[in-house]
Design an enzyme around this catalytic site. Structure first.
Site, PDB file in Angstrom:
ATOM      1  N   HIS A  77       8.211   9.954 -26.612  1.00 55.54           N
ATOM      2  CA  HIS A  77       7.573  10.702 -25.525  1.00 55.54           C
ATOM      3  C   HIS A  77       6.401   9.892 -25.004  1.00 55.54           C
ATOM      4  CE1 HIS A  77       4.138  11.706 -28.072  1.00 55.54           C
ATOM      5  NE2 HIS A  77       4.971  12.149 -29.009  1.00 55.54           N
ATOM      6  N   SER A 112       6.320  11.559 -34.459  1.00 53.85           N
ATOM      7  CA  SER A 112       6.970  11.223 -33.189  1.00 53.85           C
ATOM      8  C   SER A 112       7.536   9.812 -33.237  1.00 53.85           C
ATOM      9  CB  SER A 112       5.973  11.329 -32.045  1.00 53.85           C
ATOM     10  OG  SER A 112       5.586  12.648 -31.822  1.00 53.85           O
ATOM     11  N   ASP A 116      14.863  19.966 -45.759  1.00 51.01           N
ATOM     12  CA  ASP A 116      14.456  19.236 -46.948  1.00 51.01           C
ATOM     13  C   ASP A 116      13.246  19.916 -47.595  1.00 51.01           C
ATOM     14  OD1 ASP A 116      13.073  17.026 -48.536  1.00 51.01           O
ATOM     15  OD2 ASP A 116      14.936  16.045 -47.937  1.00 51.01           O
TER      16      ASP A 116
END
Length: 328
Positions: free
Chosen positions: A153, A289, A274
């Site tokens: 992003h 990210s 998880d």
């Protein structure tokens, strides 16, 4: 030359110009997952806020707005805060200075009133910024072009909520020291220390699909992974690769809930399954990210967004979108 010979020559030339691949990028890339430090120098000096001087917002009263970029003092181009300070001191006249700001596609002249304090320092009433530093995760390196992609992003300046226009920048070594867990009101984050002396590459682009540049350090080509197209991605089990401590890339299981091919971002909705990762982070946290998403031994995307009120869920972007953006 007879007609048959001409025809054979024509087909030989035709075969030479037909491309061997429809992709601008390699169909196998170096798999990422490493934590990286990020430093971006902006085009222009960003105005990110105002402060009072003698009970007056002198910066705001001059017509300057948050998000403007200061590009000139008098007739001098300025590229950094130090440039700005030097140029202001050279061009003050009657406690005023002329400057040019960039707002959108316009250049606007303004006159800024200054106030000199008891230490002979001139106050502008402006909070300004010329760089942003943070951390993220490397997604991939194209072994042929040496172009890398990270984050998935764009980098946005928090005060102005505007995308940073890149003048230049670098990615560098950053060591994760621990994590802060997410909760229902805030997104957690990785804690890290910087080592800017060990540079991995430059930053050339800051786009909606991530940051991109040339990886200038050495890299290992033993962990190449095939790139998956969006139509190969299916709901169900997958994994993400990221660093939570000691610079060790770990794999964590996720479940892909939904695939969206109609947008450029937020293509993959997933939930973390998880237990070890959930115990450490409570879900997706800042710094993840760019973490690669792998399914069926293929790289399918990268983690991009957390969902604040539903920490175990997050979004990812298609890896093909990042690769296409990076190679443009």
């Amino acid at each position: 030359m007879n007609f048959k010979h001409k025809l054979l020559t024509f087909f030989s030339l035709l075969l030479l110009v037909i491309p061997t691949s429809t992709y601008a990028y390699s169909n196998k890339v170096v798999l990422g997952g490493q934590n990286i430090g990020i430093e971006v120098n902006s085009k222009g000096i960003m105005v990110v806020g105002f402060y009072k001087v003698n009970d007056s917002y002198i910066g705001k009263n001059s017509g300057i707005e948050i998000g403007d970029k200061i590009i000139k003092i008098s007739n001098t181009n300025v590229y950094s805060i130090s440039d700005m300070v030097t140029a202001i001191n050279k061009n003050i006249k009657d406690s005023k200075v002329k400057m040019t700001i960039s707002r959108g596609n316009r250049e606007i002249p303004v006159t800024l009133d200054l106030v000199r304090d008891n230490n002979d320092v001139y106050k502008t009433g402006l909070y300004v910024k010329d760089e942003i530093t943070g951390i993220g995760t490397l997604t991939y390196i194209d072994p042929e072009t040496k172009i890398y992609g990270a984050l998935g992003h764009e980098i946005i300046e928090a005060n102005t909520n505007q995308k940073i226009e890149v003048k230049d920048g670098k990615i560098f070594k950053s060591d994760v020291t621990g994590t802060i867990k997410s909760d229902r009101t805030i997104t957690g984050e990785k804690n890290a220390i910087f080592n800017k002396g060990i540079v991995y590459g430059n930053i050339k682009e800051n786009t909606i699909s991530g940051i991109f540049g040339t990886y200038t350090s050495e890299f290992n080509t033993n962990n190449l992974i095939e790139v998956a197209s969006p139509n190969e991605i299916v709901p169900g089990e997958a994994k993400i690769l990221t660093v939570l401590k000691d610079n060790k890339i770990e794999e964590y299981s996720i479940n892909i809930l939904k695939i969206n091919t109609s947008t450029k971002t937020k293509n993959i909705l997933f939930e973390i399954t998880d237990k070890e990762l959930l115990n450490k982070t409570n879900g997706v946290i800042k710094g993840m990210s760019g973490s690669p998403i792998v399914q069926n031994n293929k790289l399918i995307g990268a983690v991009t967004h957390a969902i604040v009120n539903d920490n175990e869920k997050g979004y990812g972007i298609f890896i093909t979108t990042m690769l296409e953006e990076g190679e443009n």
